[in-house]
Enzyme design. Sequence first.
Site, PDB file in Angstrom:
ATOM      1  N   GLU A  43       0.844  -1.191   0.000  1.00 23.55           N
ATOM      2  CA  GLU A  43       0.000   0.000   0.000  1.00 23.55           C
ATOM      3  C   GLU A  43       0.883   1.246   0.000  1.00 23.55           C
ATOM      4  O   GLU A  43       1.947   1.279   0.606  1.00 23.55           O
ATOM      5  CB  GLU A  43      -0.893  -0.003   1.243  1.00 23.55           C
ATOM      6  CG  GLU A  43      -1.816   1.200   1.331  1.00 23.55           C
ATOM      7  CD  GLU A  43      -2.650   1.230   2.598  1.00 23.55           C
ATOM      8  OE1 GLU A  43      -3.736   1.820   2.557  1.00 23.55           O
ATOM      9  OE2 GLU A  43      -2.209   0.667   3.623  1.00 23.55           O
ATOM     10  N   LYS A 115      -9.427   1.413  -2.640  1.00 24.34           N
ATOM     11  CA  LYS A 115      -9.648   0.896  -1.283  1.00 24.34           C
ATOM     12  C   LYS A 115     -11.029   1.286  -0.771  1.00 24.34           C
ATOM     13  O   LYS A 115     -11.414   2.457  -0.794  1.00 24.34           O
ATOM     14  CB  LYS A 115      -8.560   1.445  -0.360  1.00 24.34           C
ATOM     15  CG  LYS A 115      -8.603   0.928   1.072  1.00 24.34           C
ATOM     16  CD  LYS A 115      -7.443   1.507   1.865  1.00 24.34           C
ATOM     17  CE  LYS A 115      -7.408   1.018   3.297  1.00 24.34           C
ATOM     18  NZ  LYS A 115      -6.252   1.588   4.034  1.00 24.34           N
ATOM     19  N   CYS A 156      -4.953  -3.286   2.699  1.00 29.32           N
ATOM     20  CA  CYS A 156      -4.723  -3.035   4.115  1.00 29.32           C
ATOM     21  C   CYS A 156      -5.958  -3.239   5.002  1.00 29.32           C
ATOM     22  O   CYS A 156      -6.322  -4.361   5.302  1.00 29.32           O
ATOM     23  CB  CYS A 156      -4.129  -1.636   4.283  1.00 29.32           C
ATOM     24  SG  CYS A 156      -3.254  -1.403   5.873  1.00 29.32           S
TER      25      CYS A 156
END
Length: 286
Positions: A43, A115, A156
Amino acid sequence: METVRVAALQMRSGMDPARNAADFEALVREAAGKGAVYVQSPEMTGALVRDRAALKVLLKPEADDIIARKAAALAGELGIFVHVGSTAIARPDGKVANRGFVFGPDGAKLATYDKIHMFDVDLDNGESWRESATYEPGTASTVVDVPFGRLGMAVCYDLRFPQLFRAQALEGAHILTVPAAFTRQTGEAHWHVLQRARAIENGAFVIAAAQGGLHEDGRETYGHSLIVDPWGRVLAEADHDEPAVVIADLDMAASAAARAKVPNLKNAREFRVEASGGAAQQRRAS
């Protein structure tokens, strides 16, 4: 199916995208030199910058982003799949995306993923994070077909939302990806168990490239990039927070074998939740 060699890159991205791009290139070349045909970075490969004003100065649209362009060029030159775990991208509407990319061996972009789940938390060591103050969350999960299987994309904090990975597994993903910049505190507590759980409950490989160490913006990330098999065994790990290349050979038949042994994807049933007792009655009354 087949056996495929994959790599997870552990980085310590700073605040200079050009320097991070050079570090990224060196690690990609190292992984390809070791025979990896799929390479994943963490990330925020392009820059870890906590200050929003400073980050916005660095932002570029996707077509001009230094990491996306570098990844496409490397994929085409080396004839491999390059997965940028994510980097900050300026959206046309003025907002910011935490966006991942997959590029194919011809350098063409195969998929992107923004994300979905924002890391808005207050930790007990005084750390406070509000990703939603900077980033616009994505609204769609992404799976992408490659010659050795189907990949599910995540980033994440998505790791803590198992329904995302279950949906990808039900769509045929045999490899789940979780590039990350886990904080040291949450990584020490939960990193390994969550990665292994996502692999076990979906009968899938998990590849998780991570940021590691003390970064220029003051944050500290956990490292410990992992590759996990569908039975929950760790195939390869960087057992530290220094930059590294983590390599593993994936026997793609292992995913189908795990799902045949424990067919929970097939055995799942719809259900409802019925609350009873005093507390439930109080909630209904109010």
